[in-house]
Scaffold this motif. Structure first.
Motif, mmCIF file in Angstrom:
data_model
loop_
_atom_site.group_PDB
_atom_site.id
_atom_site.type_symbol
_atom_site.label_atom_id
_atom_site.label_comp_id
_atom_site.label_asym_id
_atom_site.label_seq_id
_atom_site.Cartn_x
_atom_site.Cartn_y
_atom_site.Cartn_z
ATOM 1 N N ASN A 29 0.780 -1.237 0.000
ATOM 2 C CA ASN A 29 0.000 0.000 0.000
ATOM 3 C C ASN A 29 0.806 1.278 0.000
ATOM 4 O O ASN A 29 0.230 2.357 0.017
ATOM 5 N N GLY A 30 2.112 1.172 0.022
ATOM 6 C CA GLY A 30 2.922 2.379 0.088
ATOM 7 C C GLY A 30 2.991 2.912 1.507
ATOM 8 O O GLY A 30 2.586 2.258 2.468
ATOM 9 N N ALA A 31 3.486 4.119 1.632
ATOM 10 C CA ALA A 31 3.732 4.731 2.939
ATOM 11 C C ALA A 31 2.449 5.314 3.513
ATOM 12 O O ALA A 31 2.219 6.517 3.482
ATOM 13 N N LYS A 32 1.601 4.428 4.030
ATOM 14 C CA LYS A 32 0.340 4.855 4.624
ATOM 15 C C LYS A 32 0.135 4.081 5.918
ATOM 16 O O LYS A 32 0.315 2.873 5.961
ATOM 17 N N GLU A 74 9.482 -19.255 21.518
ATOM 18 C CA GLU A 74 10.649 -18.372 21.537
ATOM 19 C C GLU A 74 10.372 -17.075 20.780
ATOM 20 O O GLU A 74 9.824 -17.094 19.679
ATOM 21 N N LEU A 75 10.791 -15.968 21.387
ATOM 22 C CA LEU A 75 10.773 -14.703 20.656
ATOM 23 C C LEU A 75 11.977 -14.691 19.716
ATOM 24 O O LEU A 75 13.094 -14.977 20.151
ATOM 25 N N PRO A 76 11.770 -14.365 18.455
ATOM 26 C CA PRO A 76 12.926 -14.306 17.542
ATOM 27 C C PRO A 76 13.787 -13.091 17.874
ATOM 28 O O PRO A 76 13.315 -12.128 18.485
ATOM 29 N N ASP A 77 15.034 -13.137 17.472
ATOM 30 C CA ASP A 77 15.867 -11.942 17.592
ATOM 31 C C ASP A 77 15.236 -10.849 16.747
ATOM 32 O O ASP A 77 14.684 -11.131 15.668
ATOM 33 N N PRO A 78 15.291 -9.607 17.210
ATOM 34 C CA PRO A 78 14.711 -8.526 16.393
ATOM 35 C C PRO A 78 15.394 -8.472 15.027
ATOM 36 O O PRO A 78 16.609 -8.627 14.919
ATOM 37 N N SER A 79 14.607 -8.249 14.012
ATOM 38 C CA SER A 79 15.131 -8.155 12.649
ATOM 39 C C SER A 79 15.920 -6.863 12.477
ATOM 40 O O SER A 79 15.665 -5.870 13.165
ATOM 41 N N ASN A 80 16.838 -6.864 11.556
ATOM 42 C CA ASN A 80 17.560 -5.640 11.202
ATOM 43 C C ASN A 80 16.781 -4.797 10.198
ATOM 44 O O ASN A 80 17.186 -3.691 9.884
ATOM 45 N N ASP A 81 15.678 -5.333 9.678
ATOM 46 C CA ASP A 81 14.875 -4.603 8.696
ATOM 47 C C ASP A 81 14.112 -3.505 9.415
ATOM 48 O O ASP A 81 13.165 -3.768 10.146
ATOM 49 N N ASP A 82 14.542 -2.254 9.228
ATOM 50 C CA ASP A 82 13.897 -1.149 9.930
ATOM 51 C C ASP A 82 12.764 -0.529 9.119
ATOM 52 O O ASP A 82 12.203 0.486 9.503
ATOM 53 N N GLY A 83 12.420 -1.161 8.002
ATOM 54 C CA GLY A 83 11.290 -0.697 7.213
ATOM 55 C C GLY A 83 11.600 0.475 6.315
ATOM 56 O O GLY A 83 10.723 0.924 5.592
ATOM 57 N N THR A 84 12.814 0.984 6.368
ATOM 58 C CA THR A 84 13.145 2.105 5.513
ATOM 59 C C THR A 84 12.959 1.671 4.073
ATOM 60 O O THR A 84 13.574 0.720 3.615
ATOM 61 N N ARG A 85 12.054 2.354 3.394
ATOM 62 C CA ARG A 85 11.750 1.969 2.030
ATOM 63 C C ARG A 85 12.881 2.368 1.115
ATOM 64 O O ARG A 85 13.358 3.483 1.151
ATOM 65 N N LEU A 96 5.342 5.259 -7.670
ATOM 66 C CA LEU A 96 3.913 5.546 -7.850
ATOM 67 C C LEU A 96 3.116 5.263 -6.577
ATOM 68 O O LEU A 96 2.233 6.036 -6.208
ATOM 69 N N ARG A 97 3.423 4.165 -5.900
ATOM 70 C CA ARG A 97 2.711 3.844 -4.655
ATOM 71 C C ARG A 97 2.983 4.898 -3.569
ATOM 72 O O ARG A 97 2.086 5.272 -2.820
ATOM 73 N N THR A 98 4.212 5.385 -3.495
ATOM 74 C CA THR A 98 4.535 6.436 -2.533
ATOM 75 C C THR A 98 3.747 7.698 -2.844
ATOM 76 O O THR A 98 3.161 8.317 -1.957
ATOM 77 N N TRP A 99 3.706 8.072 -4.103
ATOM 78 C CA TRP A 99 2.964 9.272 -4.507
ATOM 79 C C TRP A 99 1.480 9.101 -4.212
ATOM 80 O O TRP A 99 0.834 9.990 -3.685
ATOM 81 N N ARG A 100 0.930 7.927 -4.523
ATOM 82 C CA ARG A 100 -0.480 7.651 -4.248
ATOM 83 C C ARG A 100 -0.784 7.798 -2.763
ATOM 84 O O ARG A 100 -1.785 8.374 -2.375
ATOM 85 N N ALA A 101 0.099 7.279 -1.915
ATOM 86 C CA ALA A 101 -0.120 7.346 -0.465
ATOM 87 C C ALA A 101 -0.115 8.782 0.042
ATOM 88 O O ALA A 101 -0.786 9.101 1.023
ATOM 89 N N MET A 102 0.620 9.661 -0.642
ATOM 90 C CA MET A 102 0.733 11.059 -0.215
ATOM 91 C C MET A 102 -0.394 11.937 -0.737
ATOM 92 O O MET A 102 -0.586 13.042 -0.239
ATOM 93 N N CYS A 103 -1.135 11.467 -1.728
ATOM 94 C CA CYS A 103 -2.052 12.344 -2.452
ATOM 95 C C CYS A 103 -3.477 11.781 -2.486
ATOM 96 O O CYS A 103 -3.740 10.803 -3.194
#
Length: 166
Positions: A29-32, A74-85, A96-103
């Protein structure tokens, strides 16, 4: 309800989610933000250590119970994926998905469930945007009228990455 397995919070909104669920949401869904449906300027997430401690305390107090949907206690070790697109990873579709989410105007014209190559005014070839038409011509005998998208707000800087535009 399902217990958080790898709890994170979205840095910009402060809302808590499971890492895999929110990152999947951002890819689709993009950044929403899914709770508020507001556009986010960042998809960065951080480990929610307080929630993680609550989950671990619950596990410690209920030694014979495996939470629903978990394959182990067990809780997994925290992922290094910080979600930074990384728009480069998603190519033109990510832009396009980023633009759609902003507009909001694009959200009305570009259905969330549709593929970007099927969105009104978007022409793609080999996964690249080659043409964007943000107004349509409605010719009549009396005059030629244009129905624009009525866009407002900023154009994301990532639009410059659409290098295949005609």
């Amino acid at each position: 309800r399902t217990m958080f397995r790898d709890p994170v919070f979205v840095l910009e909104s402060g809302h808590a989610y499971d890492r895999s669920a929110i990152l999947s949401h951002f890819r689709r869904n993009g950044a929403k933000d899914p709770l508020t449906r507001r556009a986010l300027s960042s998809t960065k997430v951080m480990t929610n250590w307080a929630m993680r401690n609550v989950v671990q305390d619950w596990l410690d107090k209920h030694p014979g119970v495996t939470p629903d949907g978990w394959d182990s206690r067990e809780l997994p070790d925290p992922s290094n994926d910080d979600g930074t697109r990384r728009i480069d990873d998603e190519g033109d579709v990510g832009v396009l998905r980023t633009w759609r989410a902003m507009c909001p105007e694009l959200q009305e014209r570009w259905p969330e469930a549709a593929r970007p190559k099927d969105w009104k005014g978007v022409t793609m070839e080999n996964g690249r945007v080659v043409k964007l038409e943000l107004e349509t011509s409605e010719a009549s005998e009396e005059s030629e009228e244009y129905e624009g998208f009525g866009l407002s707000g900023a154009v994301p800087a990532e639009i410059g990455q659409l290098t295949s535009l005609e």
